[in-house]
Design an enzyme around this catalytic site. Structure first.
Site, PDB file in Angstrom:
ATOM      1  N   HIS A 102      42.351  44.604  37.235  1.00  0.00           N
ATOM      2  CA  HIS A 102      41.879  43.520  38.097  1.00  0.00           C
ATOM      3  C   HIS A 102      41.437  42.323  37.259  1.00  0.00           C
ATOM      4  O   HIS A 102      41.756  41.172  37.589  1.00  0.00           O
ATOM      5  CB  HIS A 102      40.713  44.015  38.956  1.00  0.00           C
ATOM      6  CG  HIS A 102      40.068  42.947  39.789  1.00  0.00           C
ATOM      7  ND1 HIS A 102      40.508  42.616  41.051  1.00  0.00           N
ATOM      8  CD2 HIS A 102      39.007  42.132  39.534  1.00  0.00           C
ATOM      9  CE1 HIS A 102      39.764  41.644  41.541  1.00  0.00           C
ATOM     10  NE2 HIS A 102      38.844  41.327  40.642  1.00  0.00           N
ATOM     11  N   GLU A 103      40.722  42.579  36.175  1.00  0.00           N
ATOM     12  CA  GLU A 103      40.277  41.487  35.311  1.00  0.00           C
ATOM     13  C   GLU A 103      41.460  40.833  34.602  1.00  0.00           C
ATOM     14  O   GLU A 103      41.457  39.621  34.371  1.00  0.00           O
ATOM     15  CB  GLU A 103      39.244  41.990  34.302  1.00  0.00           C
ATOM     16  CG  GLU A 103      37.986  42.574  34.920  1.00  0.00           C
ATOM     17  CD  GLU A 103      37.344  41.665  35.962  1.00  0.00           C
ATOM     18  OE1 GLU A 103      37.440  40.431  35.830  1.00  0.00           O
ATOM     19  OE2 GLU A 103      36.755  42.187  36.926  1.00  0.00           O
ATOM     20  N   HIS A 106      42.798  38.223  36.802  1.00  0.00           N
ATOM     21  CA  HIS A 106      42.113  36.927  36.704  1.00  0.00           C
ATOM     22  C   HIS A 106      42.620  36.129  35.501  1.00  0.00           C
ATOM     23  O   HIS A 106      42.767  34.903  35.577  1.00  0.00           O
ATOM     24  CB  HIS A 106      40.608  37.127  36.580  1.00  0.00           C
ATOM     25  CG  HIS A 106      39.944  37.504  37.862  1.00  0.00           C
ATOM     26  ND1 HIS A 106      40.140  36.809  39.044  1.00  0.00           N
ATOM     27  CD2 HIS A 106      39.062  38.506  38.167  1.00  0.00           C
ATOM     28  CE1 HIS A 106      39.418  37.356  40.009  1.00  0.00           C
ATOM     29  NE2 HIS A 106      38.757  38.387  39.506  1.00  0.00           N
ATOM     30  N   HIS A 110      44.406  32.455  35.556  1.00  0.00           N
ATOM     31  CA  HIS A 110      44.007  31.330  34.702  1.00  0.00           C
ATOM     32  C   HIS A 110      45.225  30.750  33.976  1.00  0.00           C
ATOM     33  O   HIS A 110      45.396  29.525  33.906  1.00  0.00           O
ATOM     34  CB  HIS A 110      42.961  31.793  33.697  1.00  0.00           C
ATOM     35  CG  HIS A 110      42.294  30.680  32.956  1.00  0.00           C
ATOM     36  ND1 HIS A 110      41.650  30.861  31.755  1.00  0.00           N
ATOM     37  CD2 HIS A 110      42.188  29.349  33.224  1.00  0.00           C
ATOM     38  CE1 HIS A 110      41.161  29.713  31.327  1.00  0.00           C
ATOM     39  NE2 HIS A 110      41.477  28.780  32.202  1.00  0.00           N
TER      40      HIS A 110
END
Length: 233
Positions: A102-103, A106, A110
């Site tokens: 999940h990270e 992100h 970005h």
């Protein structure tokens, strides 16, 4: 009749939101605990999974670092660093791998300049200031029967609502990316993906609950503002 700010009939509006938030927190904790006890068949750790997924997306320059705390995992766009908590970094569980992915989602957002993430990152400093001022200004305005201060407090709080509105698609999209990456790379097997999805869906509920709470708070402020009316009594 005017009521004290923190003890008035409009407080009832917050009760359903508070119950939803409590339920969401319990669900994410139970889901994470359940799948933290299920080791992935490939036996990779959360940190190893994150590193592999980042490299696959051309993000080999994004470091993966360990951070203290429980479920304190996050991607920091300021220094382009992915932080994994103690319960995720070295764990080989399905839950840990799901959170790590999940990270990574992100980080990919970005890289690709995902619009909701860009908006959220841009407004964070303003929202932090506004959220700190919103309730004091409104509270002072309520006590002094000064509608202008109450309106200013509501205006500042609208920034918090915008933050939540862009956070929801950001978090849901990161989870969707994570599940696709895990499936494409086969870091988790098809039958293991369901466990990661359960953990990420439970985590998403906490953001939904926070948004509902913010909207309920805004509605409460508007109703209290209506009690004062447009006059300085």
């Amino acid at each position: 009749m005017m009521y004290p700010f923190f003890f008035d009939p409009t407080f009832m509006l917050l009760i359903p939101a508070m119950l939803l938030a409590f339920w969401a927190q319990m669900k994410v904790k139970s889901s994470f605990a359940r799948f933290s006890r299920v080791a992935s068949r490939r036996g990779v750790t959360g940190a190893e999974a994150a590193r592999a997924l980042l490299d696959r997306q051309g993000l080999s320059d994004v470091p993966v670092r360990r951070v203290a705390g429980n479920l304190s995992d996050h991607y920091d766009p300021r220094d382009r660093t992915l932080h994994l908590s103690d319960s995720v970094y070295a764990s080989t569980s399905i839950a840990a791998i799901g959170v790590a992915a999940h990270e990574v989602g992100h980080a990919v957002q970005h890289l690709q300049s995902y619009a909701p993430l860009k908006i959220r990152n841009a407004i964070v400093p303003v929202v932090n200031i506004g959220s700190g001022l919103a309730f004091p200004l409104f509270f002072i305005g309520l006590l002094m029967r000064t509608p202008m201060l109450m309106d200013l407090g509501i205006l500042f709080f609208l920034g918090v609502i915008v933050f939540h509105l862009v956070t929801l698609p950001t978090e849901f999209d990161a989870s969707a990316r994570a599940l696709r990456l895990l499936s494409d790379t086969q870091i988790l097997g098809g039958d293991e993906i369901g466990g990661a999805r359960s953990v990420l869906n439970a985590a998403a509920l906490t953001y939904v609950a926070a948004s509902v709470m913010a909207v309920a708070q805004l509605l409460r402020l508007v109703l209290l503002r209506g009690m004062v009316g447009g006059r300085n009594d």
